[in-house]
Design a protein around this motif. Structure first.
Motif, PDB file in Angstrom:
ATOM      1  N   UNK A 167      21.025  -2.194 -19.179  1.00  0.00           N
ATOM      2  CA  UNK A 167      20.544  -1.401 -20.299  1.00  0.00           C
ATOM      3  C   UNK A 167      19.061  -1.106 -20.132  1.00  0.00           C
ATOM      4  N   UNK A 168      18.637   0.046 -20.678  1.00  0.00           N
ATOM      5  CA  UNK A 168      17.227   0.411 -20.690  1.00  0.00           C
ATOM      6  C   UNK A 168      16.753   0.445 -22.141  1.00  0.00           C
ATOM      7  N   UNK A 169      15.766  -0.390 -22.486  1.00  0.00           N
ATOM      8  CA  UNK A 169      15.295  -0.449 -23.877  1.00  0.00           C
ATOM      9  C   UNK A 169      14.874   0.928 -24.383  1.00  0.00           C
ATOM     10  N   UNK A 170      15.330   1.247 -25.581  1.00  0.00           N
ATOM     11  CA  UNK A 170      14.940   2.502 -26.199  1.00  0.00           C
ATOM     12  C   UNK A 170      15.688   3.713 -25.699  1.00  0.00           C
ATOM     13  N   UNK A 171      16.670   3.539 -24.820  1.00  0.00           N
ATOM     14  CA  UNK A 171      17.422   4.667 -24.286  1.00  0.00           C
ATOM     15  C   UNK A 171      18.914   4.398 -24.411  1.00  0.00           C
ATOM     16  N   UNK A 172      19.666   5.466 -24.642  1.00  0.00           N
ATOM     17  CA  UNK A 172      21.111   5.323 -24.795  1.00  0.00           C
ATOM     18  C   UNK A 172      21.801   5.105 -23.456  1.00  0.00           C
ATOM     19  N   UNK A 173      21.321   5.763 -22.407  1.00  0.00           N
ATOM     20  CA  UNK A 173      21.956   5.642 -21.098  1.00  0.00           C
ATOM     21  C   UNK A 173      21.431   4.423 -20.355  1.00  0.00           C
ATOM     22  N   UNK A 174      22.328   3.756 -19.660  1.00  0.00           N
ATOM     23  CA  UNK A 174      21.941   2.597 -18.860  1.00  0.00           C
ATOM     24  C   UNK A 174      21.347   3.047 -17.531  1.00  0.00           C
ATOM     25  N   UNK A 175      20.747   2.104 -16.829  1.00  0.00           N
ATOM     26  CA  UNK A 175      20.180   2.379 -15.511  1.00  0.00           C
ATOM     27  C   UNK A 175      21.091   1.795 -14.439  1.00  0.00           C
ATOM     28  N   UNK A 200      20.721   6.043  -7.503  1.00  0.00           N
ATOM     29  CA  UNK A 200      20.391   4.862  -8.299  1.00  0.00           C
ATOM     30  C   UNK A 200      18.959   4.984  -8.815  1.00  0.00           C
ATOM     31  N   UNK A 201      18.666   4.261  -9.900  1.00  0.00           N
ATOM     32  CA  UNK A 201      17.337   4.327 -10.494  1.00  0.00           C
ATOM     33  C   UNK A 201      16.335   3.375  -9.823  1.00  0.00           C
ATOM     34  N   UNK A 255      24.080  -5.328 -19.876  1.00  0.00           N
ATOM     35  CA  UNK A 255      23.143  -6.262 -20.497  1.00  0.00           C
ATOM     36  C   UNK A 255      21.702  -5.790 -20.305  1.00  0.00           C
ATOM     37  N   UNK A 256      20.778  -6.286 -21.121  1.00  0.00           N
ATOM     38  CA  UNK A 256      19.371  -5.894 -20.974  1.00  0.00           C
ATOM     39  C   UNK A 256      18.677  -6.560 -19.797  1.00  0.00           C
ATOM     40  N   UNK A 257      19.255  -7.636 -19.280  1.00  0.00           N
ATOM     41  CA  UNK A 257      18.658  -8.338 -18.142  1.00  0.00           C
ATOM     42  C   UNK A 257      19.745  -9.118 -17.419  1.00  0.00           C
ATOM     43  N   UNK A 311      23.165 -29.781   1.515  1.00  0.00           N
ATOM     44  CA  UNK A 311      24.064 -28.655   1.264  1.00  0.00           C
ATOM     45  C   UNK A 311      23.679 -27.464   2.134  1.00  0.00           C
ATOM     46  N   UNK A 312      22.383 -27.278   2.344  1.00  0.00           N
ATOM     47  CA  UNK A 312      21.897 -26.197   3.194  1.00  0.00           C
ATOM     48  C   UNK A 312      20.528 -26.572   3.735  1.00  0.00           C
ATOM     49  N   UNK A 313      20.147 -25.918   4.824  1.00  0.00           N
ATOM     50  CA  UNK A 313      18.797 -26.103   5.338  1.00  0.00           C
ATOM     51  C   UNK A 313      17.788 -25.233   4.597  1.00  0.00           C
ATOM     52  N   UNK A 314      18.267 -24.347   3.732  1.00  0.00           N
ATOM     53  CA  UNK A 314      17.408 -23.494   2.909  1.00  0.00           C
ATOM     54  C   UNK A 314      17.408 -23.983   1.461  1.00  0.00           C
ATOM     55  N   UNK A 315      16.338 -23.682   0.741  1.00  0.00           N
ATOM     56  CA  UNK A 315      16.360 -23.687  -0.711  1.00  0.00           C
ATOM     57  C   UNK A 315      16.803 -22.291  -1.151  1.00  0.00           C
ATOM     58  N   UNK A 316      17.344 -22.194  -2.363  1.00  0.00           N
ATOM     59  CA  UNK A 316      17.667 -20.898  -2.921  1.00  0.00           C
ATOM     60  C   UNK A 316      16.557 -20.397  -3.823  1.00  0.00           C
ATOM     61  N   UNK A 317      16.713 -19.167  -4.294  1.00  0.00           N
ATOM     62  CA  UNK A 317      15.754 -18.561  -5.215  1.00  0.00           C
ATOM     63  C   UNK A 317      16.490 -18.014  -6.432  1.00  0.00           C
ATOM     64  N   UNK A 318      15.816 -18.010  -7.574  1.00  0.00           N
ATOM     65  CA  UNK A 318      16.376 -17.415  -8.781  1.00  0.00           C
ATOM     66  C   UNK A 318      15.287 -16.646  -9.518  1.00  0.00           C
ATOM     67  N   UNK A 319      15.647 -15.472 -10.035  1.00  0.00           N
ATOM     68  CA  UNK A 319      14.718 -14.669 -10.810  1.00  0.00           C
ATOM     69  C   UNK A 319      15.494 -13.970 -11.926  1.00  0.00           C
ATOM     70  N   UNK A 320      14.780 -13.229 -12.762  1.00  0.00           N
ATOM     71  CA  UNK A 320      15.388 -12.408 -13.814  1.00  0.00           C
ATOM     72  C   UNK A 320      14.951 -10.968 -13.587  1.00  0.00           C
ATOM     73  N   UNK A 321      15.912 -10.057 -13.636  1.00  0.00           N
ATOM     74  CA  UNK A 321      15.679  -8.636 -13.412  1.00  0.00           C
ATOM     75  C   UNK A 321      15.984  -7.879 -14.706  1.00  0.00           C
ATOM     76  N   UNK A 322      15.122  -6.935 -15.047  1.00  0.00           N
ATOM     77  CA  UNK A 322      15.350  -6.144 -16.249  1.00  0.00           C
ATOM     78  C   UNK A 322      14.546  -4.856 -16.177  1.00  0.00           C
ATOM     79  N   UNK A 323      14.835  -3.946 -17.103  1.00  0.00           N
ATOM     80  CA  UNK A 323      14.046  -2.731 -17.267  1.00  0.00           C
ATOM     81  C   UNK A 323      13.277  -2.831 -18.577  1.00  0.00           C
ATOM     82  N   UNK A 324      12.005  -2.500 -18.525  1.00  0.00           N
ATOM     83  CA  UNK A 324      11.210  -2.482 -19.756  1.00  0.00           C
ATOM     84  C   UNK A 324      11.172  -1.053 -20.288  1.00  0.00           C
ATOM     85  N   UNK A 325      10.785  -0.929 -21.535  1.00  0.00           N
ATOM     86  CA  UNK A 325      10.703   0.378 -22.159  1.00  0.00           C
ATOM     87  C   UNK A 325       9.582   1.179 -21.531  1.00  0.00           C
ATOM     88  N   UNK A 326       9.868   2.428 -21.152  1.00  0.00           N
ATOM     89  CA  UNK A 326       8.848   3.250 -20.521  1.00  0.00           C
ATOM     90  C   UNK A 326       7.853   3.750 -21.560  1.00  0.00           C
TER      91      UNK A 326
END
Length: 311
Positions: free
Chosen positions: A168-176, A211-212, A45-47, A296-311
């Motif tokens: 996936x890496x935008x603009x490239x055939x090979x994934x990262x 790894x990249x 996937x792209x992200x 449920x827990x003494x912590x809060x959780x975290x959420x983010x989105x990870x992706x590669x942008x076109x170089x």
């Protein structure tokens, strides 16, 4: 990990290869079995969404609390969308402090069985006999491998649980190839002298030539002033760029309030790669309680989105 790539920081640590588990049916028998190194039928996937949450092994009723944490993660991720075929949005869920006897809650979950590869599937693969880290990778993300970096200097059985996934890496055939580390650094004041070596070893593993790029998330236990600059000192970038005294970023000390100060206990860090983008994290799990009113827990959780942008 590539041959001869062990840095001095990891020379006394153990790097243990792991096999991800996938719930499958063979000869009319359903069970968790070793997943192949990669699922070539899945398009990178792209992200991907990245969730991290310390689910607290010490409080009572670990099974009920973990179930409510999973239900909250499920609702949160389903709100992010998915495929028209009912597939889950590409994601990776990092859990810390899973109590050993509560692991069946994860493995018996219909939602987990349908949507995720799990690493590891047995507490026997943790450094600690009481609790450990578990990583879930959605079936919409190709997973290439997994390993556990066991910290030699840990008195608490801590490790960095790593999975390698393809994006996936935008603009490239090979994934990262992206390495994601699920970490729980040494706790308490006596762990202050141990956390730098643990995070440094993790950072070096994320920069391995195989790894990249890399991301590490989890409970960093930054309870000493010396911890403030630790990510930068080991060459990692903090996904959170706000003010350190902004309580809107704090993840610990509220459920319940206690004599210790509230703080941004949990963090998402990443390697300096020109095309890697990690969004500022948002908190999840705020105020989540069981049906009997227990946090449920003494912590809060975290959420983010990870992706590669076109170089």
């Amino acid at each position: 990990m590539s041959e001869n790539s062990d840095p001095p920081e990891t020379s006394m640590n153990r790097v243990i290869p792991l096999r991800p588990g996938r719930f499958t049916t063979r000869w009319l028998v359903s069970n968790w079995n070793e997943a192949p190194p990669t699922n070539i039928t899945v398009t990178p996937p792209p992200s991907m969404h990245l969730v991290s949450w310390n689910v607290d092994f010490m409080a009572p009723n670990a099974n009920a609390r973990l179930q409510h944490a999973l239900d909250h993660i499920r609702t949160t991720l389903e709100q992010q969308g998915g495929g028209s075929d009912g597939s889950l949005v590409p994601c990776c869920v990092l859990l810390q402090e899973v109590e050993g006897n509560a692991t069946p809650i994860i493995l018996k979950s219909k939602w987990v069985r349908e949507h995720f590869v799990v690493v590891p599937t047995s507490p026997s693969q943790w450094p600690s006999t009481r609790y450990g880290n578990v990583t879930l990778v959605s079936n919409t993300v190709p997973i290439v491998g997994a390993q556990s970096l066991v910290f030699a200097n840990s008195f608490m059985g801590r490790n960095a649980l790593c999975v390698d996934v393809q994006l996936a890496r935008p603009g490239e055939e090979e994934s990262a190839l992206l390495r994601i580390a699920n970490v729980h650094l040494e706790s308490m004041p006596e762990g202050t002298s141990r956390r730098p070596a643990q995070l440094s070893a993790t950072a070096e593993l994320l920069r391995d030539p195989s790894v990249q790029a890399g991301v590490v998330a989890g409970d960093m236990n930054p309870i000493d002033p010396r911890d403030a600059n630790l990510p930068a000192e080991v060459g990692l970038t903090d996904a959170y760029q706000g003010a350190e005294d902004d309580e809107a970023s704090f993840t610990w000390g509220y459920q319940p309030r206690n004599r210790f100060p509230v703080c941004r206990m949990d963090k998402i860090l990443y390697t300096k790669h020109l095309s890697l983008v990690v969004d500022a994290p948002s908190r999840i799990g705020v105020g989540v309680k069981t049906s009997k009113g227990q946090w449920a827990s003494d912590h809060y959780g975290l959420m983010t989105i990870v992706k590669f942008r076109e170089q």
